[in-house]
Design a protein around this motif. Sequence first.
Motif, mmCIF file in Angstrom:
data_model
loop_
_atom_site.group_PDB
_atom_site.id
_atom_site.type_symbol
_atom_site.label_atom_id
_atom_site.label_comp_id
_atom_site.label_asym_id
_atom_site.label_seq_id
_atom_site.Cartn_x
_atom_site.Cartn_y
_atom_site.Cartn_z
ATOM 1 N N LYS A 78 0.800 -1.177 0.124
ATOM 2 C CA LYS A 78 0.024 0.085 -0.095
ATOM 3 C C LYS A 78 0.757 1.143 0.092
ATOM 4 C CE LYS A 78 -4.113 -2.252 2.204
ATOM 5 N NZ LYS A 78 -4.796 -2.171 3.203
ATOM 6 N N ILE A 79 0.281 2.172 -0.849
ATOM 7 C CA ILE A 79 0.990 3.460 -1.102
ATOM 8 C C ILE A 79 0.061 4.482 -0.615
ATOM 9 C CG2 ILE A 79 2.431 5.003 -2.262
ATOM 10 C CD1 ILE A 79 2.872 2.568 -4.358
ATOM 11 N N THR A 80 -0.006 5.189 0.475
ATOM 12 C CA THR A 80 -0.832 6.262 0.695
ATOM 13 C C THR A 80 -0.510 7.588 0.309
ATOM 14 O OG1 THR A 80 -1.277 5.123 2.861
ATOM 15 C CG2 THR A 80 -1.882 7.235 2.997
ATOM 16 N N LEU A 81 -1.380 8.439 -0.252
ATOM 17 C CA LEU A 81 -1.241 9.738 -0.489
ATOM 18 C C LEU A 81 -2.202 10.641 0.360
ATOM 19 C CD1 LEU A 81 -1.056 9.031 -4.382
ATOM 20 C CD2 LEU A 81 0.744 9.729 -2.932
ATOM 21 N N GLY A 82 -1.835 11.329 1.260
ATOM 22 C CA GLY A 82 -2.551 11.998 2.141
ATOM 23 C C GLY A 82 -2.641 13.437 1.958
ATOM 24 N N GLU A 83 -2.650 13.650 0.759
ATOM 25 C CA GLU A 83 -3.020 14.985 0.189
ATOM 26 C C GLU A 83 -4.020 15.194 -0.820
ATOM 27 O OE1 GLU A 83 0.685 16.152 -2.184
ATOM 28 O OE2 GLU A 83 1.253 14.743 -0.714
ATOM 29 N N GLN A 84 -4.233 16.374 -1.300
ATOM 30 C CA GLN A 84 -5.173 16.664 -2.418
ATOM 31 C C GLN A 84 -4.547 16.113 -3.591
ATOM 32 O OE1 GLN A 84 -8.308 17.816 -2.325
ATOM 33 N NE2 GLN A 84 -8.646 17.800 -4.566
ATOM 34 N N VAL A 85 -5.009 15.172 -4.501
ATOM 35 C CA VAL A 85 -4.568 14.994 -5.884
ATOM 36 C C VAL A 85 -5.541 15.039 -6.983
ATOM 37 C CG1 VAL A 85 -2.746 13.571 -4.789
ATOM 38 C CG2 VAL A 85 -4.990 12.552 -5.365
ATOM 39 N N GLU A 86 -5.007 15.239 -8.164
ATOM 40 C CA GLU A 86 -6.006 15.325 -9.156
ATOM 41 C C GLU A 86 -5.995 13.841 -10.000
ATOM 42 O OE1 GLU A 86 -7.922 17.713 -11.073
ATOM 43 O OE2 GLU A 86 -7.463 18.985 -9.464
ATOM 44 N N VAL A 87 -7.184 13.362 -10.184
ATOM 45 C CA VAL A 87 -7.178 11.980 -10.906
ATOM 46 C C VAL A 87 -7.007 12.294 -12.330
ATOM 47 C CG1 VAL A 87 -8.823 10.015 -11.289
ATOM 48 C CG2 VAL A 87 -8.989 11.302 -9.159
ATOM 49 N N LEU A 88 -5.865 11.727 -12.871
ATOM 50 C CA LEU A 88 -5.462 12.070 -14.399
ATOM 51 C C LEU A 88 -6.267 10.963 -15.171
ATOM 52 C CD1 LEU A 88 -1.760 12.965 -14.193
ATOM 53 C CD2 LEU A 88 -3.649 14.390 -14.029
ATOM 54 N N SER A 89 -6.428 9.827 -14.456
ATOM 55 C CA SER A 89 -6.757 8.677 -15.197
ATOM 56 C C SER A 89 -7.575 7.660 -14.401
ATOM 57 C CB SER A 89 -5.805 8.084 -16.076
ATOM 58 O OG SER A 89 -6.323 6.864 -16.783
ATOM 59 N N LEU A 90 -8.647 7.284 -14.642
ATOM 60 C CA LEU A 90 -9.111 6.145 -13.614
ATOM 61 C C LEU A 90 -9.747 5.147 -14.668
ATOM 62 C CD1 LEU A 90 -10.107 4.590 -11.086
ATOM 63 C CD2 LEU A 90 -12.211 6.083 -11.207
ATOM 64 N N ILE A 91 -9.291 3.855 -14.877
ATOM 65 C CA ILE A 91 -9.784 2.870 -15.618
ATOM 66 C C ILE A 91 -9.986 1.668 -14.798
ATOM 67 C CG2 ILE A 91 -8.758 3.735 -17.642
ATOM 68 C CD1 ILE A 91 -6.636 1.766 -17.300
ATOM 69 N N GLY A 92 -11.053 0.756 -15.042
ATOM 70 C CA GLY A 92 -11.570 -0.220 -14.506
ATOM 71 C C GLY A 92 -12.329 -1.067 -15.099
ATOM 72 N N ASP A 93 -12.822 -2.264 -14.466
ATOM 73 C CA ASP A 93 -13.935 -3.086 -14.787
ATOM 74 C C ASP A 93 -14.609 -3.730 -13.543
ATOM 75 O OD1 ASP A 93 -12.597 -5.550 -13.933
ATOM 76 O OD2 ASP A 93 -11.549 -5.653 -15.718
ATOM 77 N N VAL A 94 -15.787 -4.124 -14.053
ATOM 78 C CA VAL A 94 -16.593 -4.856 -13.213
ATOM 79 C C VAL A 94 -16.834 -6.250 -13.649
ATOM 80 C CG1 VAL A 94 -19.113 -5.147 -12.083
ATOM 81 C CG2 VAL A 94 -17.976 -2.691 -12.585
ATOM 82 N N ALA A 95 -16.613 -6.970 -12.778
ATOM 83 C CA ALA A 95 -16.758 -8.723 -12.959
ATOM 84 C C ALA A 95 -17.440 -9.237 -11.974
ATOM 85 C CB ALA A 95 -15.612 -9.281 -13.434
ATOM 86 N N LEU A 96 -17.937 -10.495 -12.055
ATOM 87 C CA LEU A 96 -18.512 -11.384 -11.054
ATOM 88 C C LEU A 96 -17.401 -11.780 -10.335
ATOM 89 C CD1 LEU A 96 -21.640 -13.139 -12.744
ATOM 90 C CD2 LEU A 96 -21.805 -10.653 -11.285
ATOM 91 N N GLY A 97 -17.305 -11.691 -8.877
ATOM 92 C CA GLY A 97 -16.245 -12.434 -8.097
ATOM 93 C C GLY A 97 -16.679 -14.042 -8.027
#
Length: 135
Positions: free
Chosen positions: A65-84
């Motif tokens: 885990k890498i914690t970023l405890g400050e305000q950040v801009e989301v430049l790119s969020l990509i993902g998927d949804v699948a059945l677990g």
Amino acid sequence: MKFKLLNPGPERSFAVVLDPGDEAMACLGAFARQQRLDAARFTGIGAFSQAVVGFFDLQRKDYEKITLGEQVEVLSLIGDVALGPDGSPQLHAHVVLAKRDGSAWGGHLIEARVQPTLEVMLVESPSYLQRRIDA
């Protein structure tokens, strides 16, 4: 969290907007369950007041885990949804975040607090995906 159905089918498309303070992964997971999504893909932009990203450690078979405890801009969020394995929708997301100085950090999105907004475009796939654990 607010959402709007943009296209009713055959691949439903949604605009999902998260509010300040929302936990991004929890809200998107709840949305996937509410809409009974078996498979989908999503992208997003916005900002977080704090975030935890992960880098997968092959030896430990777990995320560092890498914690970023400050305000950040989301430049790119990509993902998927699948059945677990249990048959419920599960999210898998990666993110690139920018700090105030322009440096970029990224990884597997574990958790993040929205501030001031996160705008997500989500498109349902016509057939389901089943995620399996690969030891």
